[in-house]
Design an enzyme around this catalytic site. Sequence first.
Site, PDB file in Angstrom:
ATOM      1  N   ASN A  62       0.842  -1.212   0.000  1.00  0.00           N
ATOM      2  CA  ASN A  62       0.000   0.000   0.000  1.00  0.00           C
ATOM      3  C   ASN A  62       0.867   1.249   0.000  1.00  0.00           C
ATOM      4  OD1 ASN A  62       0.547  -0.970   2.681  1.00  0.00           O
ATOM      5  ND2 ASN A  62      -0.956   0.425   3.523  1.00  0.00           N
ATOM      6  N   GLU A  64       0.469   5.288   0.501  1.00  0.00           N
ATOM      7  CA  GLU A  64      -0.449   6.338   0.964  1.00  0.00           C
ATOM      8  C   GLU A  64      -0.009   7.709   0.471  1.00  0.00           C
ATOM      9  OE1 GLU A  64      -0.948   5.700   5.205  1.00  0.00           O
ATOM     10  OE2 GLU A  64      -2.077   3.847   4.803  1.00  0.00           O
ATOM     11  N   CYS A  73      -4.262   0.728  -2.242  1.00  0.00           N
ATOM     12  CA  CYS A  73      -4.062  -0.531  -1.504  1.00  0.00           C
ATOM     13  C   CYS A  73      -2.988  -1.382  -2.186  1.00  0.00           C
ATOM     14  CB  CYS A  73      -5.352  -1.338  -1.481  1.00  0.00           C
ATOM     15  SG  CYS A  73      -6.667  -0.664  -0.471  1.00  0.00           S
ATOM     16  N   GLU A  75      -3.132  -4.562  -2.902  1.00  0.00           N
ATOM     17  CA  GLU A  75      -3.682  -5.480  -3.904  1.00  0.00           C
ATOM     18  C   GLU A  75      -3.778  -4.807  -5.267  1.00  0.00           C
ATOM     19  OE1 GLU A  75      -4.781  -4.821  -0.896  1.00  0.00           O
ATOM     20  OE2 GLU A  75      -5.872  -6.499   0.001  1.00  0.00           O
ATOM     21  N   CYS A 112     -10.033  -5.499   0.876  1.00  0.00           N
ATOM     22  CA  CYS A 112     -11.177  -4.594   1.038  1.00  0.00           C
ATOM     23  C   CYS A 112     -12.121  -4.726  -0.169  1.00  0.00           C
ATOM     24  CB  CYS A 112     -10.704  -3.151   1.202  1.00  0.00           C
ATOM     25  SG  CYS A 112     -10.173  -2.371  -0.333  1.00  0.00           S
ATOM     26  N   CYS A 115     -10.799  -3.494  -3.559  1.00  0.00           N
ATOM     27  CA  CYS A 115      -9.804  -4.406  -4.150  1.00  0.00           C
ATOM     28  C   CYS A 115     -10.472  -5.669  -4.675  1.00  0.00           C
ATOM     29  CB  CYS A 115      -8.726  -4.745  -3.134  1.00  0.00           C
ATOM     30  SG  CYS A 115      -7.617  -3.344  -2.857  1.00  0.00           S
TER      31      CYS A 115
END
Length: 160
Positions: A62, A64, A73, A75, A112, A115
Site C-alpha cells: 500500500n 499512501e 491498496c 492489492e 477490502c 480491491c
Amino acid sequence: MKEVKIETTLQVYDSISNLPEDVQQLMNSAIEARNNAYSPYSKFDVGAAILLDNGKVISGSNQENASYPSGLCAERTAIYYAGATYPKAKMLKMALTASSQNQQTLKPIPPCGACRQAIAEYEIKQDNPIEIYFMGVKGKVVKSKSLANLLPLVFESSVL
Ligand code: THU
C-alpha cells in the site's frame, strides 16, 4: 417472495508452514513487499504477491498520500502492475499479509471491497479463478478458491 441463500466456503490453515510449498513462497514475497509499504498515515502495512502463469511473481504494497484518497491498496498496486506489464498472462494465485504498527495483527485480513472489485475484473477477463490467500503477521492463513467466492453479486461489464 423467495429467499436466496449465498454461501461461501473458505479453507483455514493453522500457519504459513502448512501451506503448499509454492504458496509459502508466494506468501514470503507478500511479506517482503509488506516491508515496503508506505503507510505514514494509517500505520497499517499491507503486502500482496501475485503468481502469474508465466512463472513471474508480481508484488506490491500500500502506498499512501497526504491527500488520503490518492493512496492505493497493496492489492491494486500489484494487480494493476501485473495487468500493465503482462497483459496476456493469467493470474493464478494471490497472497496477502497485513500488519498494524499499533497492535499485533493476528487475524487474517481479507482484501477490502474496492480491491475485491478490482481483482474480480481480471478474474472475469481471464476466465480462470484466482486463488486468494490472506493472513495477518502470523498465525492462520485463509484461502478462498476464487475471488468470486469473496464477492458474490459482483458488478461486471456484461451489464454495460
Ligand atoms: N489497505 C490495503 O492495502 N489493502 C486492503 O485490502 C485494505 C486496506 C491499506 C490502505 C491504507 O493504506 C491502509 O491499508 C489502511 O486502510
